[in-house]
Design a protein around this motif. Sequence first.
Motif, PDB file in Angstrom:
ATOM      1  N   UNK A   1      -2.574   1.957  -9.731  1.00  0.00           N
ATOM      2  CA  UNK A   1      -1.542   3.398  -9.396  1.00  0.00           C
ATOM      3  C   UNK A   1      -1.218   3.193  -7.827  1.00  0.00           C
ATOM      4  N   UNK A   2      -2.175   3.032  -7.039  1.00  0.00           N
ATOM      5  CA  UNK A   2      -2.176   3.045  -5.597  1.00  0.00           C
ATOM      6  C   UNK A   2      -1.331   1.720  -5.083  1.00  0.00           C
ATOM      7  N   UNK A   3      -1.823   0.742  -5.367  1.00  0.00           N
ATOM      8  CA  UNK A   3      -1.556  -0.886  -4.667  1.00  0.00           C
ATOM      9  C   UNK A   3      -0.913  -1.647  -5.990  1.00  0.00           C
ATOM     10  N   UNK A   4      -0.802  -1.471  -7.230  1.00  0.00           N
ATOM     11  CA  UNK A   4      -0.111  -2.219  -8.073  1.00  0.00           C
ATOM     12  C   UNK A   4      -0.860  -3.421  -8.593  1.00  0.00           C
ATOM     13  N   UNK A   5      -2.038  -3.807  -8.095  1.00  0.00           N
ATOM     14  CA  UNK A   5      -2.488  -4.756  -8.496  1.00  0.00           C
ATOM     15  C   UNK A   5      -4.161  -5.029  -8.077  1.00  0.00           C
ATOM     16  N   UNK A   6      -4.851  -5.695  -8.558  1.00  0.00           N
ATOM     17  CA  UNK A   6      -6.337  -6.166  -8.004  1.00  0.00           C
ATOM     18  C   UNK A   6      -6.484  -7.338  -7.945  1.00  0.00           C
ATOM     19  N   UNK A   7      -6.385  -7.944  -6.650  1.00  0.00           N
ATOM     20  CA  UNK A   7      -6.776  -9.593  -6.510  1.00  0.00           C
ATOM     21  C   UNK A   7      -8.010 -10.040  -6.455  1.00  0.00           C
ATOM     22  N   UNK A   8      -8.854  -9.254  -5.663  1.00  0.00           N
ATOM     23  CA  UNK A   8     -10.194  -9.713  -5.550  1.00  0.00           C
ATOM     24  C   UNK A   8     -11.203  -8.399  -5.480  1.00  0.00           C
ATOM     25  N   UNK A   9     -12.105  -8.653  -6.897  1.00  0.00           N
ATOM     26  CA  UNK A   9     -13.245  -7.862  -7.007  1.00  0.00           C
ATOM     27  C   UNK A   9     -14.361  -8.040  -6.474  1.00  0.00           C
ATOM     28  N   UNK A  10     -14.901  -7.224  -5.632  1.00  0.00           N
ATOM     29  CA  UNK A  10     -16.454  -7.541  -5.081  1.00  0.00           C
ATOM     30  C   UNK A  10     -17.462  -6.592  -5.727  1.00  0.00           C
ATOM     31  N   UNK A  11     -18.342  -7.027  -6.516  1.00  0.00           N
ATOM     32  CA  UNK A  11     -19.322  -6.245  -7.171  1.00  0.00           C
ATOM     33  C   UNK A  11     -20.598  -6.462  -6.353  1.00  0.00           C
ATOM     34  N   UNK A  12     -20.539  -5.482  -5.439  1.00  0.00           N
ATOM     35  CA  UNK A  12     -21.664  -5.176  -4.419  1.00  0.00           C
ATOM     36  C   UNK A  12     -22.858  -4.314  -4.503  1.00  0.00           C
TER      37      UNK A  12
END
Length: 284
Positions: free
Chosen positions: A77-88
């Motif tokens: 909703x805020x940024x329109x996409x997700x390019x990198x997921x970091x499971x930390x």
Amino acid sequence: MTQYTTDKQVWLVTGASRGMGVDIARAALAAGHAVVATGRNPEKVTAAVGATENLLTVQLDVTSPADAQAAVQAAVDRFGRIDVLVNNAGNFNAGFFEEITPEDFRAQIETTLFGPINVARVVLPVMRAQRSGLVVTISSTAGISGQAFCTAYAASKFGVEGWMESLAPEVAPFGIRTMLVEPGFFRTELLTPQSTQYAAASIADYAERTAQTVAGWQSMDGQQGGDPAKLAAALVQLTALDEPPVRFAAGADAVGAFEAKAHALLAQADAHRSLSAALAHDGV
């Protein structure tokens, strides 16, 4: 809110209220990326990372699929996409296997194996629609080589290794890549009382070794050789590559662990080679 329009990446980082997650979020922001930094307490995340227009903080307990769904939706909703997921996000239930309660062993798996799985289940459809993305999962050298006092933690990290290694070819046709990161000993908060839980000493046969091991781990807290800020910067550098590594040994001690495990596996493969080769059906 209006959607984010830029050629920079959008990162979603779990466990960003303290420890390595804070450094990763800060490094991504410093590189000009937008960051969705998550944690159980969003206010603590904001305080730790530092408020900026490129930062969105969201509540996320990785053991909650509903939280994962809501966090990913907020990111899109805020940024329109997700390019990198970091499971930390993670914790550490330490102790000898017989002294770790079944509940604590299962809780370790829920957080450090099913946690990243929960988040990835919601992020992958977004990345698949984009036909691009990178899933980074922070594993451990405990996912390469097991050791005493780490049965629950190593079980979860070995699970992460197998899950990610198998996921990679499934999502590659959609332009999605995966990267496992195996840190050695870094000066994070993993060994603090907030992140590490030691099994209660309950079996006399283990009592002396338990006391020695706990004292050893506690003495290491704050003295680890690795710099998490440098690791965070390295991750930003690696994610920018056209071909990010399938695995990244983070730290000289991690490289040593990789090499030792590789040599051990080769030796084990060769130890009973003739017996192994003699197990086929006779004839057609």
